[in-house]
Scaffold this active site. Structure first.
Site, short mmCIF file in Angstrom:
data_model
loop_
_atom_site.label_atom_id
_atom_site.label_comp_id
_atom_site.label_asym_id
_atom_site.label_seq_id
_atom_site.Cartn_x
_atom_site.Cartn_y
_atom_site.Cartn_z
N ARG B 49 158.54 3.23 -9.93
CA ARG B 49 157.18 3.08 -9.40
C ARG B 49 156.41 4.39 -9.36
NH1 ARG B 49 158.55 -0.65 -5.96
NH2 ARG B 49 160.61 -0.52 -6.88
N THR B 50 157.08 5.48 -9.10
CA THR B 50 156.34 6.75 -9.03
C THR B 50 155.82 7.10 -10.43
OG1 THR B 50 157.80 7.47 -7.26
CG2 THR B 50 156.47 9.15 -8.27
N LYS B 78 169.90 19.20 -24.35
CA LYS B 78 170.52 20.23 -25.21
C LYS B 78 170.77 21.50 -24.43
CE LYS B 78 167.95 18.42 -29.15
NZ LYS B 78 166.60 18.57 -29.67
N ARG B 99 159.41 15.18 -11.56
CA ARG B 99 160.51 14.78 -10.68
C ARG B 99 161.76 15.44 -11.24
NH1 ARG B 99 161.98 8.93 -8.42
NH2 ARG B 99 160.21 9.56 -7.15
N HIS B 127 158.94 14.78 -1.25
CA HIS B 127 158.24 13.83 -2.11
C HIS B 127 156.87 13.61 -1.46
CE1 HIS B 127 157.37 10.69 -4.83
NE2 HIS B 127 158.25 9.78 -4.48
#
Lengths: 158, 297
Positions: B49-50, B78, B99, B127
């Protein structure tokens, strides 16, 4: 001023005298100063002191300890006094205070902190309390106390 | 405000401006405010949802969106470090929403980045945009945030939304905040020490449930417990069911940042207190408001 006992070591012409180091901590103070093998240093450990019972002293020739180093020394030797010597005279007595910000010396204890997981992220701590000493990681807010700071700076030695 | 890393980056005035803008964006869905701008969504950790709400918010504002929704298949796999990824994204975007799984990653990125960084969750740290959504929902329901009694329940130790919400509340004047959790999941001391409003830690919600105006529920995660039997024991005592809701004030509300698993039973969804879907509906207008505010400054 020098007592007979202190005369074990000759006076220095230019450099720094760090006195009143808690007995046994001088080697750790040297770690902070990052001295070179060729530096001329006198290290006196466990000598009598009126004020402290026993103390350590360091004399370094041709190196003037700067503000930043002086403040870091407070983390492990809060009683230490620092005198800058020029031409045998004390020209400056540095007043020690615990640094507001410590960069790159202490590791964050939170393993998930970015400073433990990115090669470019240098740990930065800000002082949030002096007595008792507490510092907070500016990235993840983890607070570390005096015993943790000592443990890290002193390594595994007591 | 260039970056939004922590709730502390927002003043009370910022919250109020964002609320006002969000009111507007609920009515006007499409605005060309960010036309010609590119928003990068750098989701090193998966999110539904974010990610989607930021994506939609940026599109609604007329911006182009680039990015990735997990580290899989990118150069991070990598072994590229975060700093290099941010430098690379700086070439392609005017703002980065990120995030990351590590605590403090957003702040570190902001130090490297030449464009604003919005923290969409960094490890178990913060958050902040979720807290703005949370408090907007409170504001929409009560017309105020001041003077209300909050109860935060569940995992208060590892839930980043809890840290951000507790910090966001310092910008207001809550009457009281109850922190309801099993002892092993109590809120972080370093966060509590910063708070400027009265709070109390309790283990049994029965003591306080009738006083609460806003009950904020977080999920208790199994992996936080060293042994499963302990988890099972705790899990049961922190489920929000109809019996619990019947003890709550008539005008109280229940919030949850979602996704929920079983910490709120489905029977609660139809009670007037259940506001978590309404809360989720504010994600896009609030994120539109935040992006507008950052670009506006």
């Amino acid at each position: 001023m020098a007592s007979k006992k202190e005369l074990i070591v000759t006076k220095i012409r230019n450099g720094t005298v760090i006195d009143h180091i808690p007995a046994g901590r001088a080697l750790e103070v040297l770690k902070i100063l990052k001295v070179n093998k060729q530096d001329r240093i006198a290290l006196v450990m466990n000598v009598e002191s009126k004020k402290m019972g026993k103390k350590d002293i360091i004399k370094i020739e041709n190196k003037e300890v700067d503000e930043k180093e002086a403040n870091l020394i407070t983390l492990i030797a809060p009683t230490a006094t620092i005198n800058i010597i020029r031409d045998y005279e004390v020209v400056e007595k540095k007043k020690l205070k615990i640094p507001e910000v410590v960069k790159g010396i202490i590791k964050c204890t939170n393993l998930a902190c970015i400073t433990n997981n990115d090669v470019e992220a240098v740990p930065v701590f800000i002082k949030i309390s002096e007595k008792p000493l507490k510092m907070k990681c500016v990235y993840c807010d983890t607070v570390i106390d005096e015993s943790e700071i000592l443990k890290q700076i002193l390594g595994s030695e007591k | 405000m260039r970056d939004l890393i922590s709730s502390y980056d927002l003043t009370r005035n910022d919250f109020e401006e964002i609320f006002e803008l969000a009111d507007k964006f609920q009515k006007v869905r499409n605005a060309e405010i960010l036309k010609g701008k590119t928003v990068a969504l750098a989701f090193f950790e998966p999110s539904t949802r974010t990610y989607l709400s930021f994506n939609k918010a940026a599109i609604n504002l007329g911006a182009s969106v680039i990015g990735f929704s997990s580290a899989e298949g990118t150069s991070i796999e990598k072994g590229e470090n975060l700093a290099d990824t941010i430098r690379m994204l700086n070439n392609y975007s005017d703002l980065i929403v990120m995030r990351h799984k590590f605590d403090g990653a957003a702040k570190f990125a902001a130090e490297i980045s030449e464009v604003p960084i919005v923290n969409a969750g960094d490890g178990k740290h913060e958050h902040p945009t979720q807290s703005v959504i949370d408090l907007y929902t409170v504001y929409k329901n009560f017309g105020t945030i001041d003077g209300l009694t909050f109860g935060l329940i569940g995992d208060l130790k590892y839930a980043r939304v809890v840290n951000s919400l507790l910090r966001a509340l310092t910008r207001f004047k809550p009457k009281f905040v109850y922190l309801i959790s099993p002892p092993q999941l109590s809120a972080r001391k370093e966060i509590l020490e910063e708070l400027n409003y009265p709070y109390k830690e309790v283990h049994d919600y029965n003591e306080v449930i009738s006083e609460i105006d806003v009950l904020y529920v977080t999920r208790i995660q199994k992996e936080r417990f060293p042994d499963e039997s302990e988890y099972e024991k705790v899990k049961e005592s922190y489920v929000i069911d109809k019996t619990l809701v019947s003890k709550m004030k008539e005008k109280s509300i229940i919030l949850h940042a979602l996704p929920r698993v079983n910490e709120i039973s489905r029977e609660v969804d139809k009670t007037p207190q259940a506001k978590y879907f309404e809360q989720a509906s504010y994600a896009v207008p609030i994120r539109m408001a935040i992006l507008t505010k950052i670009f506006g400054e």
